[in-house]
Design a protein around this motif. Structure first.
Motif, PDB file in Angstrom:
ATOM      1  N   ALA A 100       0.832  -1.206   0.000  1.00 50.52           N
ATOM      2  CA  ALA A 100       0.000   0.000   0.000  1.00 50.52           C
ATOM      3  C   ALA A 100       0.867   1.256   0.000  1.00 50.52           C
ATOM      4  O   ALA A 100       0.551   2.246  -0.678  1.00 50.52           O
ATOM      5  CB  ALA A 100      -0.937  -0.005   1.199  1.00 50.52           C
ATOM      6  N   GLU A 117       0.825   4.309  -2.625  1.00 46.73           N
ATOM      7  CA  GLU A 117       0.594   5.688  -2.191  1.00 46.73           C
ATOM      8  C   GLU A 117       1.665   6.622  -2.741  1.00 46.73           C
ATOM      9  O   GLU A 117       1.360   7.746  -3.175  1.00 46.73           O
ATOM     10  CB  GLU A 117       0.559   5.741  -0.670  1.00 46.73           C
ATOM     11  CG  GLU A 117      -0.696   5.108  -0.075  1.00 46.73           C
ATOM     12  CD  GLU A 117      -0.612   4.870   1.417  1.00 46.73           C
ATOM     13  OE1 GLU A 117      -1.615   4.433   2.002  1.00 46.73           O
ATOM     14  OE2 GLU A 117       0.462   5.125   2.001  1.00 46.73           O
ATOM     15  N   VAL A 141      -4.268   5.071   0.862  1.00 42.37           N
ATOM     16  CA  VAL A 141      -5.133   4.096   0.204  1.00 42.37           C
ATOM     17  C   VAL A 141      -5.927   3.374   1.281  1.00 42.37           C
ATOM     18  O   VAL A 141      -5.352   2.729   2.158  1.00 42.37           O
ATOM     19  CB  VAL A 141      -4.323   3.098  -0.636  1.00 42.37           C
ATOM     20  CG1 VAL A 141      -5.252   2.058  -1.268  1.00 42.37           C
ATOM     21  CG2 VAL A 141      -3.544   3.830  -1.723  1.00 42.37           C
ATOM     22  N   PHE A 158      -5.167  -4.661   1.212  1.00 41.30           N
ATOM     23  CA  PHE A 158      -4.832  -3.922   0.004  1.00 41.30           C
ATOM     24  C   PHE A 158      -4.567  -4.856  -1.167  1.00 41.30           C
ATOM     25  O   PHE A 158      -5.005  -4.615  -2.296  1.00 41.30           O
ATOM     26  CB  PHE A 158      -3.613  -3.032   0.268  1.00 41.30           C
ATOM     27  CG  PHE A 158      -3.057  -2.390  -0.981  1.00 41.30           C
ATOM     28  CD1 PHE A 158      -3.710  -1.313  -1.558  1.00 41.30           C
ATOM     29  CD2 PHE A 158      -1.897  -2.875  -1.571  1.00 41.30           C
ATOM     30  CE1 PHE A 158      -3.209  -0.725  -2.713  1.00 41.30           C
ATOM     31  CE2 PHE A 158      -1.390  -2.287  -2.724  1.00 41.30           C
ATOM     32  CZ  PHE A 158      -2.055  -1.208  -3.291  1.00 41.30           C
ATOM     33  N   TYR A 216     -10.438  -0.324  -5.954  1.00 44.26           N
ATOM     34  CA  TYR A 216     -10.032   0.135  -4.628  1.00 44.26           C
ATOM     35  C   TYR A 216     -11.179   0.918  -3.992  1.00 44.26           C
ATOM     36  O   TYR A 216     -11.821   1.732  -4.651  1.00 44.26           O
ATOM     37  CB  TYR A 216      -8.786   1.014  -4.729  1.00 44.26           C
ATOM     38  CG  TYR A 216      -7.641   0.304  -5.421  1.00 44.26           C
ATOM     39  CD1 TYR A 216      -6.647  -0.321  -4.692  1.00 44.26           C
ATOM     40  CD2 TYR A 216      -7.587   0.243  -6.816  1.00 44.26           C
ATOM     41  CE1 TYR A 216      -5.609  -0.986  -5.325  1.00 44.26           C
ATOM     42  CE2 TYR A 216      -6.560  -0.430  -7.460  1.00 44.26           C
ATOM     43  CZ  TYR A 216      -5.577  -1.041  -6.706  1.00 44.26           C
ATOM     44  OH  TYR A 216      -4.565  -1.710  -7.331  1.00 44.26           O
ATOM     45  N   ILE A 219      -9.349   6.264  -2.063  1.00 44.10           N
ATOM     46  CA  ILE A 219      -8.017   6.857  -2.073  1.00 44.10           C
ATOM     47  C   ILE A 219      -8.166   8.299  -1.623  1.00 44.10           C
ATOM     48  O   ILE A 219      -8.893   9.085  -2.240  1.00 44.10           O
ATOM     49  CB  ILE A 219      -7.365   6.795  -3.459  1.00 44.10           C
ATOM     50  CG1 ILE A 219      -7.152   5.340  -3.882  1.00 44.10           C
ATOM     51  CG2 ILE A 219      -6.036   7.545  -3.467  1.00 44.10           C
ATOM     52  CD1 ILE A 219      -6.582   5.179  -5.276  1.00 44.10           C
TER      53      ILE A 219
END
Length: 261
Positions: free
Chosen positions: A41, A45, A70, A75, A84, A87
């Motif tokens: 993750a 990011e 995130v 993840f 996802y 965010i």
């Protein structure tokens, strides 16, 4: 008899030790998986932060390095699924040059939901990372608005949920302090306008000309606010006065949040 009873309890003790060891092993494995998930993750990011930095620069704006988080766990499951949950992006000290000056947003928080990014897109860097919905909340500082109006001694602030103004004005040879509030109008395309319609001044002479001069001053500071282009195709929907500045709420749908095509 005592020896037999003691001997009979030993297998249960060994069984408990095995169970405890198994539980400890599961905890260790879960911790390792969580660490690996967080590492992945963090990489995502940083990648998204780089993309956002490029997008902001392409729009001629400036900001401090983007802060990206995130959301959703695990993840790695989201990576395999290509979708996802959320965010979150925070931009601080956003400045955009506009006609008439610089409009500053001390902070801009962006929340992207249901983000689609295939594993192949992440691997090759080719293709779009698209958010189904994007919501943004930013703050326009009163200082930048005051500079935009360019009136000596004029101050803006929040009073009872409204945008309040105070300014010294010369009226018929007298130096008076004009006060009042503004209506904030948001157009269909996200344009923001300030309309000062109801200003008054203590000690204002009871003469039509004096009232006309106050009304003329109100019109002179009723302006369109030339906001810089917001990232992620955000369109302003609402503006509310707050103690720290004008809070701007914006949104968009089906938005690419990377610069790849």
């Amino acid at each position: 008899m005592e020896h037999e009873q003691t001997y009979g309890r030993r297998p249960r003790r060994r069984g408990r030790k095995v169970l405890i060891g198994f539980v400890v092993l599961l905890i260790v494995l879960a911790g390792l998986i969580a660490i690996a998930d967080r590492v992945a993750a963090n990489v995502a990011e940083r990648t998204i932060a780089d993309e956002v930095r490029q997008q902001v620069a392409q729009q001629g704006a400036q900001s401090s390095p983007p802060e990206v988080e995130v959301g959703g766990f695990p993840f790695l499951t989201q990576v395999l699924d290509g979708r996802y949950e959320r965010i979150s992006i925070r931009l601080r000290d956003v400045q955009g040059s506009v006609q008439g000056g610089v409009v500053a947003l001390p902070s801009l928080d962006v929340d992207a939901r249901n983000v689609r990014a295939s594993l192949d897109t992440l691997r090759t860097g080719q293709g779009d990372v698209v958010a189904e919905t994007v919501n943004g909340t930013g703050t326009i500082s009163y200082q930048s608005l005051t500079a935009l109006l360019d009136r000596e001694g004029l101050t803006l602030g929040e009073r009872d949920g409204q945008l309040a103004v105070t300014a010294p004005v010369d009226i018929l040879g007298q130096r008076l302090t004009v006060t009042g509030t503004a209506d904030i109008v948001v157009g269909e395309q996200g344009q923001v306008a300030l309309q000062f319609d109801d200003l008054d001044a203590e000690g204002l002479p009871n003469l039509p000309l004096a009232r006309t001069l106050v009304n003329n001053f109100a019109r002179s500071i009723s302006v369109d606010v030339p906001l810089p282009e917001l990232p992620f195709q955000l369109t302003v929907r609402e503006v509310r006065p707050q103690p720290q500045g004008l809070t701007v709420t914006a949104d968009a749908r089906d938005v690419p949040i990377n610069s790849a095509g």
